[in-house]
Design a protein around this motif. Structure first.
Motif, PDB file in Angstrom:
ATOM      1  N   HIS C  53      44.293  21.533  59.578  1.00 50.65           N
ATOM      2  CA  HIS C  53      43.828  20.205  59.168  1.00 50.65           C
ATOM      3  C   HIS C  53      44.187  19.941  57.705  1.00 50.65           C
ATOM      4  CE1 HIS C  53      41.472  16.582  59.200  1.00 50.65           C
ATOM      5  NE2 HIS C  53      40.683  17.019  58.254  1.00 50.65           N
ATOM      6  N   ILE C  54      43.984  20.952  56.857  1.00 50.64           N
ATOM      7  CA  ILE C  54      44.337  20.813  55.438  1.00 50.64           C
ATOM      8  C   ILE C  54      45.842  20.582  55.295  1.00 50.64           C
ATOM      9  CG2 ILE C  54      44.468  22.100  53.248  1.00 50.64           C
ATOM     10  CD1 ILE C  54      41.744  23.419  54.172  1.00 50.64           C
ATOM     11  N   ASP C  55      46.633  21.235  56.168  1.00 51.90           N
ATOM     12  CA  ASP C  55      48.088  21.065  56.120  1.00 51.90           C
ATOM     13  C   ASP C  55      48.532  19.744  56.757  1.00 51.90           C
ATOM     14  OD1 ASP C  55      48.128  23.541  54.980  1.00 51.90           O
ATOM     15  OD2 ASP C  55      48.897  24.610  56.726  1.00 51.90           O
ATOM     16  N   GLY C  56      47.554  18.958  57.234  1.00 49.00           N
ATOM     17  CA  GLY C  56      47.904  17.653  57.806  1.00 49.00           C
ATOM     18  C   GLY C  56      48.267  17.694  59.276  1.00 49.00           C
ATOM     19  N   ILE C  57      48.052  18.847  59.908  1.00 44.47           N
ATOM     20  CA  ILE C  57      48.374  18.979  61.338  1.00 44.47           C
ATOM     21  C   ILE C  57      47.077  18.961  62.147  1.00 44.47           C
ATOM     22  CG2 ILE C  57      49.446  20.426  63.108  1.00 44.47           C
ATOM     23  CD1 ILE C  57      51.125  21.692  60.843  1.00 44.47           C
ATOM     24  N   ASP C  58      46.974  18.040  63.094  1.00 47.92           N
ATOM     25  CA  ASP C  58      45.768  17.940  63.900  1.00 47.92           C
ATOM     26  C   ASP C  58      46.100  17.948  65.388  1.00 47.92           C
ATOM     27  OD1 ASP C  58      43.500  17.877  62.171  1.00 47.92           O
ATOM     28  OD2 ASP C  58      44.106  15.910  61.474  1.00 47.92           O
ATOM     29  N   PRO C  59      45.792  19.043  66.071  1.00 49.33           N
ATOM     30  CA  PRO C  59      45.932  19.034  67.525  1.00 49.33           C
ATOM     31  C   PRO C  59      44.843  18.131  68.103  1.00 49.33           C
ATOM     32  CG  PRO C  59      45.750  21.290  66.648  1.00 49.33           C
ATOM     33  CD  PRO C  59      45.332  20.348  65.571  1.00 49.33           C
ATOM     34  N   VAL C  60      45.237  17.178  68.946  1.00 45.66           N
ATOM     35  CA  VAL C  60      44.248  16.277  69.547  1.00 45.66           C
ATOM     36  C   VAL C  60      44.402  16.258  71.066  1.00 45.66           C
ATOM     37  CG1 VAL C  60      44.086  14.749  67.521  1.00 45.66           C
ATOM     38  CG2 VAL C  60      45.758  14.263  69.311  1.00 45.66           C
ATOM     39  N   VAL C  61      43.296  15.973  71.737  1.00 40.85           N
ATOM     40  CA  VAL C  61      43.321  15.880  73.188  1.00 40.85           C
ATOM     41  C   VAL C  61      43.986  14.561  73.589  1.00 40.85           C
ATOM     42  CG1 VAL C  61      41.915  15.681  75.268  1.00 40.85           C
ATOM     43  CG2 VAL C  61      41.284  17.314  73.482  1.00 40.85           C
ATOM     44  N   GLY C  88      57.294  19.833  77.077  1.00 40.95           N
ATOM     45  CA  GLY C  88      57.845  18.928  76.061  1.00 40.95           C
ATOM     46  C   GLY C  88      57.072  19.133  74.777  1.00 40.95           C
ATOM     47  N   PRO C  89      56.629  18.052  74.141  1.00 37.75           N
ATOM     48  CA  PRO C  89      55.923  18.198  72.865  1.00 37.75           C
ATOM     49  C   PRO C  89      54.443  18.523  73.046  1.00 37.75           C
ATOM     50  CG  PRO C  89      56.179  15.885  73.391  1.00 37.75           C
ATOM     51  CD  PRO C  89      56.825  16.643  74.522  1.00 37.75           C
ATOM     52  N   ILE C 115      49.450  16.160  66.200  1.00 32.48           N
ATOM     53  CA  ILE C 115      49.701  15.001  65.336  1.00 32.48           C
ATOM     54  C   ILE C 115      49.882  15.493  63.898  1.00 32.48           C
ATOM     55  CG2 ILE C 115      48.755  12.797  64.525  1.00 32.48           C
ATOM     56  CD1 ILE C 115      49.300  12.826  67.524  1.00 32.48           C
ATOM     57  N   GLU C 116      50.941  15.039  63.261  1.00 34.08           N
ATOM     58  CA  GLU C 116      51.162  15.401  61.855  1.00 34.08           C
ATOM     59  C   GLU C 116      51.312  14.103  61.075  1.00 34.08           C
ATOM     60  OE1 GLU C 116      53.937  18.592  61.453  1.00 34.08           O
ATOM     61  OE2 GLU C 116      53.894  18.523  59.258  1.00 34.08           O
ATOM     62  N   LYS C 117      50.389  13.883  60.156  1.00 28.50           N
ATOM     63  CA  LYS C 117      50.390  12.620  59.387  1.00 28.50           C
ATOM     64  C   LYS C 117      50.551  11.406  60.313  1.00 28.50           C
ATOM     65  CE  LYS C 117      51.920  15.402  55.664  1.00 28.50           C
ATOM     66  NZ  LYS C 117      52.927  16.453  55.693  1.00 28.50           N
ATOM     67  N   GLY C 118      49.780  11.390  61.378  1.00 27.02           N
ATOM     68  CA  GLY C 118      49.784  10.227  62.261  1.00 27.02           C
ATOM     69  C   GLY C 118      50.905  10.185  63.286  1.00 27.02           C
ATOM     70  N   ARG C 119      51.831  11.155  63.241  1.00 22.91           N
ATOM     71  CA  ARG C 119      52.959  11.121  64.184  1.00 22.91           C
ATOM     72  C   ARG C 119      52.958  12.342  65.087  1.00 22.91           C
ATOM     73  NH1 ARG C 119      58.008   9.159  60.508  1.00 22.91           N
ATOM     74  NH2 ARG C 119      59.032   9.069  62.539  1.00 22.91           N
TER      75      ARG C 119
ATOM     76  N   TYR D  21      35.550  16.743  62.374  1.00 21.31           N
ATOM     77  CA  TYR D  21      36.234  17.134  61.136  1.00 21.31           C
ATOM     78  C   TYR D  21      37.611  16.478  61.001  1.00 21.31           C
ATOM     79  CZ  TYR D  21      39.382  20.133  63.748  1.00 21.31           C
ATOM     80  OH  TYR D  21      40.358  20.588  64.602  1.00 21.31           O
ATOM     81  N   GLN D  22      38.175  15.992  62.116  1.00 25.76           N
ATOM     82  CA  GLN D  22      39.494  15.358  62.048  1.00 25.76           C
ATOM     83  C   GLN D  22      39.390  13.885  61.626  1.00 25.76           C
ATOM     84  OE1 GLN D  22      41.213  16.032  65.981  1.00 25.76           O
ATOM     85  NE2 GLN D  22      42.117  17.954  65.293  1.00 25.76           N
TER      86      GLN D  22
END
Lengths: 133, 133, 133, 133
Positions: C53-61, C88-89, C115-119, D21-22
């Motif tokens: 999360h600090i690195d800007g990477i958020d795994p989301v469902v 795939g991704p 998701i990384e910075k919204g993408r 937290y996200q």
């Protein structure tokens, strides 16, 4: 229940998923109700918690005193009432919940402190918005 | 943190879904931790809440005093500690939570009353199980 | 229930506050169980969600399919099991929960996107940790 | 978003304690939103879940398919929309959530079965109330 005694009043209703195996609202959910009420009060006073958070200011609960008087049950509506006082660097929220028929549900005092980058502040942003300077 | 000072001690860990937008465990979740600790303590003492409920006996929280000392964060482990006293018809649970490094997290007094078919009882079932008669 | 069929297995137990008025674990809480299981699996694989999360990477469902087979009740223990595939991704988590006596509780497929910075990214960090490159 | 396409529409808003937290509503909370919407729909149709429960009838979620399209954030409002179909002994709730600007948030199909004293029924009570006989 005299709503003129309070600075802010929020009508709410119990959601069925908040009921626990005893058929009453679980004790922890009242803290959700109280937090939601404080945040709605703040929103009305022009305070955005998300903006505060981005600015590095986080109001946090420092202390909570809750007197559970009568449990909320499925399908019930209630009024969540709030008063506020400043006490040194902290804010005291006097929060009472009543059923719509006036039955007292909970009587709470929630003490909130303002943390800025990990340190306790005097909470001037909140105090100004609340006219408590 | 000296676990010998407590009657019951439960190691737990923060689950990520308990963290709120401020990056700390939401204030309401501590009531979940404390309830879970009380119920585990009761289970060890031979009390089944589901059996009590079927028998028409429901221990309910009558009062909660919570002092939030240091917030729990993502990935942290903690120790949830409990002492108990009887006071008239009520039970006082002195519940303290510490991080595993000993940092105090919360200091709480939870007052529990025993309701039987809608009426306050002296809670003899609990008192016997807890050796507090 | 054959735990050798799964890549990761986590024993858990129902907490009483997760039970709703019907006397069973509320349907939403299974998503908490499944999320907690994925995060524990990731922790074991060396992935820290707070660091991500600090690195800007958020795994989301991105998608969840849940088949509720048999409800969990008060006091029950269960085993939360997980397999993973890359598509795939996205990452597909095949997550099954069983009571300790083997009764199937839930069968779920949870699709997670990174998701990384919204993408949307290809989730290389996760893929490497999971040996799915 | 055309509300005339739905049989029931409920305006709701995100509560800050639902944010994880996200910085987005935790995936499990959408099941709460969807359940609350179904129950409000039922209330409008004259069905009381607490009365049903006392009568030994418990509608339970048998299956949930959720497509997460765009996350809800702090302070956002949304519209929770519902259609319903009967399929054998089960009820299919087609539930879509949109932000107030029309952005689709979640697309869900929730299958509900009616349990009466532990056994699957044809759900005639619900069917009659919903005019789906």
């Amino acid at each position: 229940m005299d709503s003129s005694l309070y600075r802010f009043v929020l009508p709410m209703e119990v959601r069925d998923y908040e009921i626990d195996y005893q058929g009453i609202v679980n004790n922890a959910n009242y803290l959700h109700y109280l937090e939601h009420t404080r945040h709605e009060f703040c929103k009305e006073a022009g305070i955005s918690f998300s903006k505060l958070h981005i600015d590095g200011i986080d109001p946090v609960v420092a202390r909570a005193e809750l007197e559970y008087l009568s449990p909320l049950k499925m399908g019930e509506s209630f009024i969540s009432c709030l008063n506020i006082e400043r006490k040194g660097p902290k804010f005291l929220f006097f929060q009472d919940i009543y059923k719509t028929d006036g039955t007292p549900v909970i009587k709470a005092i929630i003490t909130v402190a303002c943390i800025e980058k990990g340190r306790l502040t005097r909470g001037e942003v909140l105090a100004t918005a609340f006219n408590l300077t």
